[in-house]
Design a protein around this motif. Structure first.
Motif, short mmCIF file in Angstrom:
data_model
loop_
_atom_site.label_atom_id
_atom_site.label_comp_id
_atom_site.label_asym_id
_atom_site.label_seq_id
_atom_site.Cartn_x
_atom_site.Cartn_y
_atom_site.Cartn_z
N ALA A 1 0.83 -1.21 0.00
CA ALA A 1 0.00 0.00 0.00
C ALA A 1 0.86 1.26 0.00
O ALA A 1 0.33 2.35 -0.08
CB ALA A 1 -0.90 -0.01 1.23
N VAL A 2 2.17 1.11 0.08
CA VAL A 2 3.01 2.32 0.22
C VAL A 2 3.87 2.61 -1.01
O VAL A 2 4.75 3.44 -0.98
CB VAL A 2 3.90 2.27 1.49
CG1 VAL A 2 3.04 2.31 2.73
CG2 VAL A 2 4.79 1.06 1.48
N VAL A 3 3.59 1.93 -2.11
CA VAL A 3 4.27 2.24 -3.37
C VAL A 3 3.21 2.68 -4.35
O VAL A 3 2.09 2.16 -4.35
CB VAL A 3 5.04 1.00 -3.90
CG1 VAL A 3 5.59 1.25 -5.29
CG2 VAL A 3 6.18 0.64 -2.97
N LYS A 4 3.56 3.68 -5.19
CA LYS A 4 2.57 4.19 -6.14
C LYS A 4 2.44 3.26 -7.36
O LYS A 4 3.42 2.66 -7.77
CB LYS A 4 3.00 5.58 -6.63
CG LYS A 4 2.88 6.63 -5.56
CD LYS A 4 3.63 7.88 -5.95
CE LYS A 4 3.25 8.39 -7.31
NZ LYS A 4 4.05 9.55 -7.70
N LYS B 1 -1.69 -1.70 -3.96
CA LYS B 1 -3.11 -1.62 -3.54
C LYS B 1 -3.59 -0.20 -3.71
O LYS B 1 -2.80 0.72 -3.49
CB LYS B 1 -3.23 -2.01 -2.07
CG LYS B 1 -2.89 -3.44 -1.73
CD LYS B 1 -3.06 -3.58 -0.21
CE LYS B 1 -2.53 -4.88 0.31
NZ LYS B 1 -2.59 -4.96 1.78
#
Lengths: 259, 124
Positions: B86-89, B108
């Motif tokens: 959830a922390v990578v674009k 995500k």
């Protein structure tokens, strides 16, 4: 001079601590928001298979839900950009190369219909000390705004030159807090469009986080805020002049590299 | 067509449940879910899936540690892993052709069609 250097070192330390706190916060928010978004997206995918989407209102509802998830995700992306702008990888760079690659990247994202690009870049320009990727992000943001400000077409002028700063202005002067000394040589970039312009009442807020005039589908309101954050981290200056109906000019002033 | 087996290790129970339902609905996969890193490790040894979907940030054990232990074990070292994060674009994942640090990644929130593409691309 030694006092100014000490102040700069302290300032950098404070900035680094702030940057770390902002990055941690952004990662935390990304994690906490994207996980529920992931659940909603999977839930919509599941229901799309379960419920007949032959009826227009059902399929439209699913599309709206997915669009809303994507919009919320866009805000998280911008927040991550905002936090990442806080750490820089500085190298001596040629500003013209950065401008050219930014323009190329913008051209892959939007159509330049009826828009003329005029590049007036000085050839023998001194290097700047910059994080190339971050500065590209700055000029991409500015160029995208320029394109969006000219729905009927128009002209974008991109200028680069170096100049000895001779006029006291906000951030240029003889005070300790000024980013540039009077007489200091700097690299200047101007990006000027012939678009709709920014109303005076919005001009002061143009760089504020989450301020947008583009409405729900247009933007997150973090683009120009990220832009100013990156320029601040480069110890540079950015300012905007605009006339409604005539266009906008963004000026970026950057430090010359010692190397 | 032979069904492929997938193990999903992610601490978000509702997320794993919905992915399981969505994947199994295609008829192509049989899916097992675990909601903690340690449980995921023992499930991988027992279940021997064809592919593992692995969350990065989990409270009991980080996904990178789970992956390290899977790769260090003779029984599980050859199972392909796709990280969920959830922390990578999305743009970063796409820009790096879906591979970061040598491992395939999915950002995500993800649509099931896209997830299936990544699974099929990485499954043996």
């Amino acid at each position: 001079m030694a006092y100014k250097r000490l102040e700069e070192a302290q300032d950098q330390l404070i900035q680094a601590e702030k940057a770390n706190a902002v990055a941690q916060l952004a990662i935390g928010i990304a994690h906490e928001v994207r996980n529920p978004l992931g659940i909603i997206m999977q839930g919509v995918d599941y229901l799309e298979n379960k419920i007949s989407t032959d009826e227009k209102d059902v399929s439209e509802t699913f599309a709206m839900l997915k669009d809303s998830v994507k919009r919320a995700d866009m805000v998280i992306n911008a927040l991550l950009d905002f936090s990442r702008a806080a750490s820089l990888n500085l190298e001596p760079e040629n500003i013209n190369f950065i401008l050219e690659s930014s323009l190329t990247l913008v051209k892959t994202r939007v159509k330049f219909e009826n828009i003329a690009i005029i590049a007036e870049m000085k050839k023998d320009i001194p290097n700047i000390l910059a994080d190339r990727n971050k500065l590209e992000q700055v000029f991409i943001n500015i160029l995208l705004n320029a394109v969006q400000a000219m729905p009927e077409g128009g002209k974008i002028t991109i200028r680069s030159y170096d100049k000895q700063l001779d006029e006291i202005k906000n951030g240029i002067g003889r005070r300790a807090e000024d980013r540039f000394w009077i007489g200091e040589k700097a690299v200047i970039v101007e990006i000027e469009d012939t678009g709709i312009g920014i109303p005076e009442e919005n001009l002061k807020r143009a760089f504020d986080p989450f301020f947008t005039t583009k409405g729900r589908s247009g933007g997150t309101g973090l683009g120009l805020s990220v832009t100013r954050n990156i320029i601040d981290m480069h110890k540079g200056l950015i300012h905007v002049e605009s006339q409604r109906g005539k266009g906008t000019k963004i000026t970026v002033i950057l430090k010359i590299s010692d190397n | 067509m032979e069904q492929k087996s997938i193990l999903i290790i992610d601490d978000e129970e509702n997320f794993t449940k919905l992915i399981k339902w969505n994947l199994e609905k295609t008829g192509k996969y049989k899916v097992r879910t675990e909601n903690a890193g340690l449980l995921g490790l023992s499930a991988a040894k027992e279940f021997k899936p064809d592919l593992i979907l692995l969350d990065i940030l989990m409270p009991d054990m980080e996904g990178s540690e789970v992956a390290f232990q899977l790769k260090s074990d003779e029984d599980t070292k050859n199972i392909p892993i796709v990280f969920l994060t959830a922390v990578v674009k999305k743009e970063e994942v796409e820009g790096k052709k879906g591979v970061i640090g040598g491992s395939p990644f999915v950002a995500k929130p993800v649509e099931i069609k896209q997830l299936i593409d990544v699974i099929d691309k990485n499954i043996y």
